[in-house]
Structures are given as C-alpha cells and as structure tokens.
Design a protein around this motif. Structure first.
Motif, PDB file in Angstrom:
ATOM      1  N   VAL A 147       0.860  -1.190   0.000  1.00  0.00           N
ATOM      2  CA  VAL A 147       0.000   0.000   0.000  1.00  0.00           C
ATOM      3  C   VAL A 147       0.895   1.238   0.000  1.00  0.00           C
ATOM      4  O   VAL A 147       1.723   1.427   0.888  1.00  0.00           O
ATOM      5  N   THR A 148       0.722   2.069  -0.998  1.00  0.00           N
ATOM      6  CA  THR A 148       1.555   3.260  -1.177  1.00  0.00           C
ATOM      7  C   THR A 148       0.716   4.529  -1.067  1.00  0.00           C
ATOM      8  O   THR A 148      -0.522   4.488  -1.088  1.00  0.00           O
ATOM      9  N   TRP A 207      -0.562   0.405   5.340  1.00  0.00           N
ATOM     10  CA  TRP A 207       0.552   1.166   4.773  1.00  0.00           C
ATOM     11  C   TRP A 207       1.728   0.230   4.537  1.00  0.00           C
ATOM     12  O   TRP A 207       2.064  -0.571   5.425  1.00  0.00           O
ATOM     13  N   GLY A 208       2.339   0.338   3.361  1.00  0.00           N
ATOM     14  CA  GLY A 208       3.465  -0.536   3.052  1.00  0.00           C
ATOM     15  C   GLY A 208       3.027  -1.985   3.085  1.00  0.00           C
ATOM     16  O   GLY A 208       2.009  -2.362   2.503  1.00  0.00           O
ATOM     17  N   ASP A 209       3.755  -2.793   3.819  1.00  0.00           N
ATOM     18  CA  ASP A 209       3.425  -4.208   3.979  1.00  0.00           C
ATOM     19  C   ASP A 209       2.976  -4.504   5.410  1.00  0.00           C
ATOM     20  O   ASP A 209       3.171  -5.612   5.913  1.00  0.00           O
ATOM     21  N   ASP A 220       2.807  -7.352  10.759  1.00  0.00           N
ATOM     22  CA  ASP A 220       3.178  -7.850   9.438  1.00  0.00           C
ATOM     23  C   ASP A 220       1.896  -8.260   8.720  1.00  0.00           C
ATOM     24  O   ASP A 220       1.149  -9.121   9.207  1.00  0.00           O
ATOM     25  N   ALA A 221       1.612  -7.659   7.565  1.00  0.00           N
ATOM     26  CA  ALA A 221       0.356  -7.926   6.870  1.00  0.00           C
ATOM     27  C   ALA A 221       0.244  -9.380   6.427  1.00  0.00           C
ATOM     28  O   ALA A 221      -0.861  -9.923   6.338  1.00  0.00           O
ATOM     29  N   LYS A 273       1.560   9.591   4.147  1.00  0.00           N
ATOM     30  CA  LYS A 273       2.951   9.852   3.791  1.00  0.00           C
ATOM     31  C   LYS A 273       3.954   9.232   4.773  1.00  0.00           C
ATOM     32  O   LYS A 273       4.883   9.894   5.223  1.00  0.00           O
ATOM     33  N   GLY A 274       3.750   7.976   5.101  1.00  0.00           N
ATOM     34  CA  GLY A 274       4.705   7.295   5.955  1.00  0.00           C
ATOM     35  C   GLY A 274       4.523   7.526   7.430  1.00  0.00           C
ATOM     36  O   GLY A 274       5.349   7.080   8.243  1.00  0.00           O
ATOM     37  N   LYS A 275       3.453   8.213   7.810  1.00  0.00           N
ATOM     38  CA  LYS A 275       3.129   8.398   9.215  1.00  0.00           C
ATOM     39  C   LYS A 275       1.755   7.783   9.486  1.00  0.00           C
ATOM     40  O   LYS A 275       0.872   7.793   8.622  1.00  0.00           O
ATOM     41  N   ILE A 276       1.584   7.281  10.688  1.00  0.00           N
ATOM     42  CA  ILE A 276       0.308   6.712  11.112  1.00  0.00           C
ATOM     43  C   ILE A 276      -0.224   7.610  12.222  1.00  0.00           C
ATOM     44  O   ILE A 276       0.410   7.774  13.266  1.00  0.00           O
ATOM     45  N   LEU A 277      -1.399   8.200  11.989  1.00  0.00           N
ATOM     46  CA  LEU A 277      -1.950   9.224  12.880  1.00  0.00           C
ATOM     47  C   LEU A 277      -3.114   8.659  13.676  1.00  0.00           C
ATOM     48  O   LEU A 277      -4.004   8.009  13.119  1.00  0.00           O
ATOM     49  N   VAL A 278      -3.130   8.943  14.979  1.00  0.00           N
ATOM     50  CA  VAL A 278      -4.241   8.485  15.804  1.00  0.00           C
ATOM     51  C   VAL A 278      -4.306   9.322  17.069  1.00  0.00           C
ATOM     52  O   VAL A 278      -3.294   9.854  17.538  1.00  0.00           O
TER      53      VAL A 278
END
Length: 579
Positions: free
Chosen positions: A24-25, A132-134, A149-150, A178-183
C-alpha cells in the motif's frame, strides 16, 4: 512516547501466510481504486462512496449472502472491512484483527492484542485499521499503536500513544499519511486533554504530537478563561480526537474533528474553549494547526465534532464554485464551509437537519450560534435539551455520492435528554475515573413526542442545500454508517430490527432488505475480486446503541420498540448470483 520491538508469536494465530501481498503506497491511497477499500471511509476525502456498479438499482433485489465469518466476540463491532487486492482485514472489540480471503472468507490469521488484565474503558470497540506498506496498524484500548506484518499478523513494533489508566484509551482507526500513522485517544469523559499523535510507520517512533486544547503561548489558549473554581481547566479540557480524519492530498492538509469539552458543563470552564467542538486543518508533516472552524462555543451538551468534514471540490456557493467542506454535526446542523487550500476555513451556511432547542439562530456571516440558555446544561440545575447528547448524528459516517450530488445522513430526531450538572470535587481529572460532571443514573433519555419515531435516513442536495428525501425507520435509533455507490444504491443498517437495506439513491425507495444475525453498526463497504462486486458489513450490537435502545424500549408504551437485540459479531458478504 516510547516505542519498542516485540516478539508476538503468542499473539497471532497463523492459519495461512498471505502470499504476494500488494504494498500500500501513498499513490494507491490517493487513487482509491474501486476494487479495494483501503481506508475506513474508502478515500481520503471521506466520502463512503464506491465507483463500482455491477450491483445497481435494477438488480440489487437479487443480492444474496455468499459467505459469513463469526468473530466469536460480543460487544459493539464498529469497524469496516478493509480490502487490499482480495485480502480483507477487520478489527473487532477487544482489539482482535482478522485477516480473511475476501472472496471465500477463509482465515489467514487472527491477531489478539495483549490488553492488560485490569483494563477498564467506556467502549471496548475498534473502528478500523490503517494499511501502509506491507503492514497493518491497529490501535489498542491500552493506548498503544501496533504495527503488524500484513502477511502473518506478527507484531513488529509498538508505540505507547495514550495512558489508558487515566482514560486515554484508543478506539479510533489510525490514518496513514505519507509514511506516518496518525491516531488520537478518547478520554473527554475522564478529564484527559485531547491530542493527535503521528507515529513513524517504519520505526514506531513518535514524529509529532499536537494537543487539541492549546497551552500557554499557543493561539487559542486565551479562549480558556482563568476564572471560577478551575482556572487551569485547559489542562484537562477534553477535545478528544477520537475518529479518523480526512486529507486533502493536492494541498497536503489534514482535516480532523475535535470532540466535546471536559467536564460536559461549560460553566466549569468559561470561554469559547478552542478547539473543542471544531474542525481543524493541520500540516501532516509537523502537526501544526493551520486553521479551524468551531461549530459551537463552550460546548455544554457533549456534542462532539468528532467526524472530520467531507472534502468536496467544486461545491457551489451561489454562482461560484469553491473547495468545500460539508458536515452534518452532532448538534443537529448541517454545515457548508469553504477551505482556501492553505488551512483557513470559512463559514458558508448552516441548516438544522433535526430539531435543536438550544440554538436560537446562527449568525449569517460566521455561523456562531445564539443560545437559548433554558437548554444549556449548567452546574446544580436540571436542564433538558434536544437533540440528545448522542446528537442528530453520532459517529456513524455519512456518505457523499458525486453522481447524485447528494449527501446521505444517518439521523436521529425527536430524542432528548436531561440531567443535573454537578461539580465533582471528589474526583481528580485524568485519574481514570468518570469526570463528565454528571451521574449517569441521573441521565434521563426520552422522546420529545411519544407518538413519533427517531431514526431516519436523509438525502441532501449539497449544492441546492436542501433535503431531497427522507426515510423514517420509526421507533428505533439509527446507528448505521452509510455507503453509496455508482450503481445508484445507498446501503445502511443500524436499526434494531437487524435489517441491512438498499435504497434507491435518487428517490429513497427501499429496493432490498436482509435480516442480519444482529444489528450492524459498522460501515458497509464495496469491493471487487476477479471482476465480481461484493458488499461487506459486520454485524454486532453493543456499547451506546445497546444502552440507549434499552432505555427507550423500557419507556415505550406503544409496543413498537424492539428491546431484545441479539449480540455477537458476524462478517457478512453479499453478491449477485453467478450468471
């Protein structure tokens, strides 16, 4: 906050590793391909809309279940199924994450979060994951944010975001940007000062943290007056950012919703109280607040503005088109706003979509309400108001359909409450004890007119700013998030008759309905595997819907309320019969 790596073999049951998982990009999240459902609301704009149209208003009556999967859990299931290239992820109460084959329903793996044995929170639900990503990212009720890990469900690292022991537990779906996970955590009922935190997706280290209640020297701090018995009210003023936000990828601006004030009684924290009951615009790289709009000042009703407004470009404002924001708020008003692309938010118009007896009017230029103080809760006096503290629309997502130009709103009208506010000098804020300024047994919930119903589905033309159609559910609340599709369909559940319904998006005609095992209060979603369209929804009654239904059913004298709604989580997937 701290982060650390974890060996999590004992947390995950691996049935089958996912092979060839599709990364996921940022581009994929922006594009929001209709065969996938990568974000809780489908796209960054927050539309809850699918471009798929194999299932449409002409054939939806043939829709049939193709598989189900029991979560083996009770309580309120509020998370959408999220689908990436034929793999489905569903988060559940108590912080399980289930990975399934989206075509067949076969299990890949199940993650069970290691919540503390003495964990105690108001709502033990989860509203989704971040992809996000893998990796798959899930927040814990213990205030953690966890990277899985997905392919296997193994936990790779973890960040401590909130402290559940003081009330900062997390039910929100995280948002990947953009490479950050917000919560952000909940906690507005516990005297917790709300905040949003960004975690680096690779390292689980904190990138930034922004409080929703500004401190000394920050813009907006002056709106917390140093008066009364609590001159430092800003330190525990609420403003939980407990729902996922939306994102303008073109302008690179986040839009987030800020919750209720703490305690609920505004007279205990004088001032407008920014950014309580507001939508805020933020820089995703730094967390800096760039602009805001406050729907009502000095919130005293628990009317949290928790859902971020939908982003609609080309929204009409008279003869011109603007970059718009539209939001049906818990206070019972629909708001049309304009965003300038730099973070500034301007008021265009507000209209009530359910009855509100606390607002006399809205200022035509600013939208600032004038209050009827007979219906503003205060300390030491019993006050009633409508809509109830659960609002004209609670957290369940509305939907915007660009084909019809309509917004579909899961509304509740005719429901009110009253309580006597109290000054809780025997409880410390942020101590993990309930600190809303009321005694829950003293909360009276009732119908304004006993002869009328409550739950509704409303359709609004967002450009004409008028209601087009309304479906009345009768003697039930509506807790059903909404999905609309390019097939001219609106899907929603959320009523205590357990029905999942399909409406004609243009007319509101009910075209199909199906009784689920339990009432579904989770968002329905659409996806496609091998060229075939599916509709997925997770049923599972609990939390606030269960409590309010029980209270109202006990008061009903008509015999029309369904008091006994079964619990138990089941993932349902529907499709058209094969030709």
């Amino acid at each position: 906050m701290s982060s650390y790596s974890v060996s999590a073999a004992n947390l995950t049951t691996l049935n089958k590793k996912i092979e060839n998982y599709k990364t996921v990009t940022h581009t994929r999240l922006i594009e929001a391909a209709p065969e996938d459902w990568l974000l809780p609301k489908g796209n960054y704009e927050g539309w809850m809309y699918s471009k798929l149209k194999e299932i449409n208003s002409k054939n939806v009556s043939k829709l049939t279940p193709v598989w189900t999967y029991s979560t083996n859990l009770d309580s309120g299931h509020e998370a959408p199924a999220q689908i990436n290239n034929g793999v489905m992820f569903v988060s559940t109460p108590y912080n399980n994450v289930i990975a399934l084959n989206a075509k067949t329903g076969q299990l890949y793996w199940r993650y069970k979060h290691d919540n503390p044995y003495d964990l105690s929170v108001m709502h033990n639900t989860s509203r989704g994951v971040a992809l996000w990503g893998d990796k798959v990212y899930v927040a814990g009720l213990d205030g953690t944010l966890n990277a899985l890990d997905a392919a296997t469900g193994e936990r790779l690292c973890q960040s401590q975001i909130g402290d559940w022991s003081i009330g900062a537990y997390i039910t929100s779906a995280p948002t990947p940007v953009k490479g950050k996970i917000l919560v952000g955590p909940s906690g507005g009922e516990y005297g917790v000062r709300g905040f949003l935190e960004a975690m680096d997706a690779e390292t689980c280290e904190t990138a930034w943290k922004t409080y929703s209640v500004p401190g000394p020297g920050e813009a907006g701090h002056e709106t917390w007056k140093k008066e009364g018995k609590r001159p430092d009210a800003w330190k525990y003023g609420g403003g939980s950012m407990w729902m996922p936000g939306n994102y303008d990828a073109d302008e690179d601006i986040l839009y987030w919703g800020v919750g209720n004030g703490s305690p609920w009684l505004g007279d205990q924290r004088p001032g407008d109280n920014l950014y309580v009951a507001s939508s805020i615009a933020m820089d995703p790289d730094t967390g800096k607040i760039k602009g805001h709009y406050q729907y009502h000042y000095n919130d005293s009703w628990d009317w949290a503005a928790m859902n971020a407004p939908m982003l609609i470009d080309g929204l009409k404002d008279g003869e011109k088109k603007v970059k718009g924001l539209v939001s049906p708020q818990r206070n019972g008003y629909m708001y049309w706003l304009e965003r300038d692309g730099k973070g500034k938010i301007e008021y265009l118009e507000g209209k009530p979509f359910v009855a509100n007896n606390a607002f006399k009017s809205l200022d035509p230029k600013t939208g600032r309400p004038t209050y009827d103080y007979d219906h503003v809760p205060v300390t030491g006096k019993r006050v009633s108001y409508c809509p109830s503290l659960w609002g004209g629309k609670n957290w369940p997502y509305e939907s915007y359909n660009p084909d019809t130009g309509m917004m579909y709103v899961p509304a509740n009208d005719n429901i009110c409450n009253s309580f006597k506010g109290k000054f809780q000098d025997d409880v410390e804020p942020a101590s993990g004890q309930f600190w809303a300024g009321i005694d829950i047994p003293d909360l009276d919930v009732y119908l304004a007119d006993q002869s009328k119903g409550v739950g509704q589905m409303q359709a609004w033309d967002v450009n004409k700013r008028e209601k087009v159609w309304q479906h009345d559910y009768g003697k039930t609340m509506n807790w059903g998030p909404v999905l609309s599709t390019a097939g001219n369909i609106v899907f929603s559940a959320g009523t205590n008759d357990r029905m999942l319904r399909a409406f004609d998006a243009k007319t509101g005609e009910v075209l199909w309905e199906f009784p689920l095992n339990s009432t579904a209060i989770a968002p329905p979603v659409a996806y496609e595997v091998d060229g075939k369209q599916y509709i997925a929804i997770t049923a599972g009654y609990g939390v606030d819907p269960h409590w309010t239904n029980g209270v109202l059913a006990a008061k009903d004298k008509s015999g029309e309320w369904i008091a006994d709604v079964p619990e138990g989580g089941v993932i349902w997937v529907f499709a058209l019969p094969d030709a």
